[in-house]
Scaffold this active site. Structure first.
Site, PDB file in Angstrom:
ATOM      1  N   ASP A 160       0.758  -1.238   0.000  1.00 59.03           N
ATOM      2  CA  ASP A 160       0.000   0.000   0.000  1.00 59.03           C
ATOM      3  C   ASP A 160       0.801   1.308   0.000  1.00 59.03           C
ATOM      4  O   ASP A 160       0.631   2.138  -0.865  1.00 59.03           O
ATOM      5  CB  ASP A 160      -0.936   0.025   1.205  1.00 59.03           C
ATOM      6  CG  ASP A 160      -1.930  -1.131   1.205  1.00 59.03           C
ATOM      7  OD1 ASP A 160      -1.850  -2.002   0.316  1.00 59.03           O
ATOM      8  OD2 ASP A 160      -2.794  -1.164   2.095  1.00 59.03           O
ATOM      9  N   GLU A 391       1.548  -8.998  11.665  1.00 64.43           N
ATOM     10  CA  GLU A 391       1.346  -8.679  10.249  1.00 64.43           C
ATOM     11  C   GLU A 391       2.691  -8.398   9.568  1.00 64.43           C
ATOM     12  O   GLU A 391       2.928  -8.838   8.445  1.00 64.43           O
ATOM     13  CB  GLU A 391       0.422  -7.455  10.156  1.00 64.43           C
ATOM     14  CG  GLU A 391       0.034  -7.053   8.753  1.00 64.43           C
ATOM     15  CD  GLU A 391      -0.930  -5.861   8.736  1.00 64.43           C
ATOM     16  OE1 GLU A 391      -1.195  -5.285   9.813  1.00 64.43           O
ATOM     17  OE2 GLU A 391      -1.408  -5.510   7.645  1.00 64.43           O
TER      18      GLU A 391
HETATM   19  C1  DGY Z   1      -6.269  -1.493   3.852  1.00 64.02           C
HETATM   20  O1  DGY Z   1      -7.437  -1.198   4.074  1.00 64.02           O
HETATM   21  O2  DGY Z   1      -5.311  -0.959   4.419  1.00 64.02           O
HETATM   22  C2  DGY Z   1      -5.973  -2.552   2.903  1.00 64.02           C
HETATM   23  O3  DGY Z   1      -4.608  -2.773   2.769  1.00 64.02           O
HETATM   24  C3  DGY Z   1      -6.567  -2.280   1.557  1.00 64.02           C
HETATM   25  O4  DGY Z   1      -6.450  -3.446   0.846  1.00 64.02           O
END
Ligand code: DGY
Length: 418
Positions: A160, A391
């Protein structure tokens, strides 16, 4: 099995929502695309039927045009934002409007090659759906047939907030009518370990554009606020195309073989277009401006996994790998620590991710780089032993970050020890 393995199995079971798992309770309460692919690797170590279910259910969300979306919204959960209304997919079940790295064909091949007749039967049943999804990537995400597939949102990369995307994100103008919204991610996780507010506004600007054009891929690709090439998507697709080819050969499907052969030839041309002489490596590339990311990431290192590059290029990548390995207590960081922009705790701007390590190690091994593969695998196990199934992890301290009891971290642990 030892204690950690039992805990990993317990996490997969606890995150099971009946045929699919959530990545982690609370923070991510739906089915995510590549999370499920990796979850299947973990399930396969103790329940092969459940492993198949995990990837079969993903295709419940496949669009008519072949796309497999990155989130499937099985039921509305107010704990997550942006939910189904914000995406406005007009599909049943509701989904997000773009995809995620296509790992599933590789997982399917792996299940077939480590399994028996039942695995073969289920892979055969899934095969046309996989073909349609790969076709979608090569058609809608590479409309000019350059070999380079683009992504329309940083979320489509799965990485992200990697600095890779700053190039494209900096060009996004946040509209006045974006509206106010309440982020949910920072209710669950410390804001210093998540994307900034400025970044989030831009994520939502892209979603707004997509929703307003009904997620018409042609429009989003040609006119949307963001279109970049991602080494992770490119190399994962490259690997998955080859794995799909192996399945096509097994099923003696001549038509599919011909089609996939075209894709595989194009994949390498696309990889070459991501090579940067400045960074001396494969890096993310802005398909609007041609700008290239300045630094090596864990996604760049998937070149080996994809089977991309010339011998000289791979030698340069190995040189980068060794230098980065020397500079980190735990590898492999998601952004080169030798570069500006490195943040050891913030999501994809530095932290280590088990799934990337898993693919990377497989690629190193395939290219005879056993020492690199071993270091990456050893660190992956060591961080979990030290901190639990988080995570992601701090590459300098090994501290666990983001969500706890994470499905894919548990799954990769099981795959590595089995
Ligand atoms: C989030 O909501 O942070 C997710 O990574 C989107 O896929």
């Amino acid at each position: 099995t030892n204690d950690l393995e039992n805990r990993a199995i317990a996490i997969l079971k606890a995150n099971d929502r009946g045929g699919y798992t959530v990545p982690t309770a609370g923070l991510y309460p739906y089915q995510w695309n590549w999370d499920s692919a990796f979850a299947a690797l973990g399930f396969a170590t103790f329940d092969r039927d459940r492993a198949w279910r995990e990837i079969e259910t993903l295709f419940d969300g496949q669009w008519e045009d072949g796309m497999v979306p990155h989130i499937i919204f099985r039921k509305n959960d107010p704990g997550y934002f942006p939910g189904p209304d914000i995406w406005g997919s007009r599909t049943e079940p509701p989904t997000s409007g773009h995809s995620q790295p296509p790992v599933v064909a590789s997982v399917a091949r792996w299940l077939v090659e480590t399994g028996g007749r039942e695995d073969e039967r289920r892979a055969h049943e899934m095969f046309p759906k996989l073909m349609a999804w790969h076709e979608w990537w090569h058609c809608y995400r590479d409309p000019d047939e350059t070999g380079l597939v683009g992504i329309v949102h940083p979320w489509e990369s799965g990485r992200d907030n990697c600095p890779d995307w700053d190039i494209g994100m900096n060009n996004i103008v946040v509209p006045d009518d974006l509206g106010t919204y309440h982020r949910r991610d920072t209710d669950w996780v410390d804001p210093s370990e998540r994307p900034t507010q400025e970044t989030y506004d831009r994520y939502l600007t892209i979603v707004k554009f997509g929703r307003e054009c009904g997620w018409d891929h042609d429009i989003v690709v040609r006119e949307g606020p963001f279109f970049m090439a991602d080494p992770c998507v490119q190399f994962v697709l490259m690997r998955a195309d080859r794995d799909l080819m192996a399945l096509a050969e097994r099923f003696d499907d001549a038509r599919a073989r011909g089609r996939i052969a075209d894709w595989v030839a194009r994949d390498e041309a696309g990889a070459q277009a991501m090579w940067s002489d400045e960074a001396c490596g494969f890096v993310a590339t802005d398909l609007r401006t041609g700008s290239k990311s300045p630094a090596i990431t864990n996604a760049s290192m998937l070149a080996f996994y994809g089977g991309a590059g010339t011998e000289e290029q791979r030698a340069e990548m190995v040189r980068h790998a060794r230098e980065i390995l020397d500079g980190c207590r735990y590898v492999f960081p998601s952004w080169d620590p030798r570069h500006e922009g490195f943040e050891q705790r913030r999501y994809w701007r530095g932290p280590v991710w088990s799934v990337m390590n898993w693919m990377m190690a497989a690629g190193f091994e395939r290219h005879g780089l056993a020492d690199l593969a071993m270091r990456v695998r050893r660190d992956t196990l060591a961080m979990v032993r030290q901190s639990g199934f988080f995570e992601y992890f701090d590459p300098l301290t090994g501290e666990g970050l983001g969500g706890p009891n994470f499905t894919w971290t548990a799954a990769i642990h099981l795959a590595l020890v089995s």
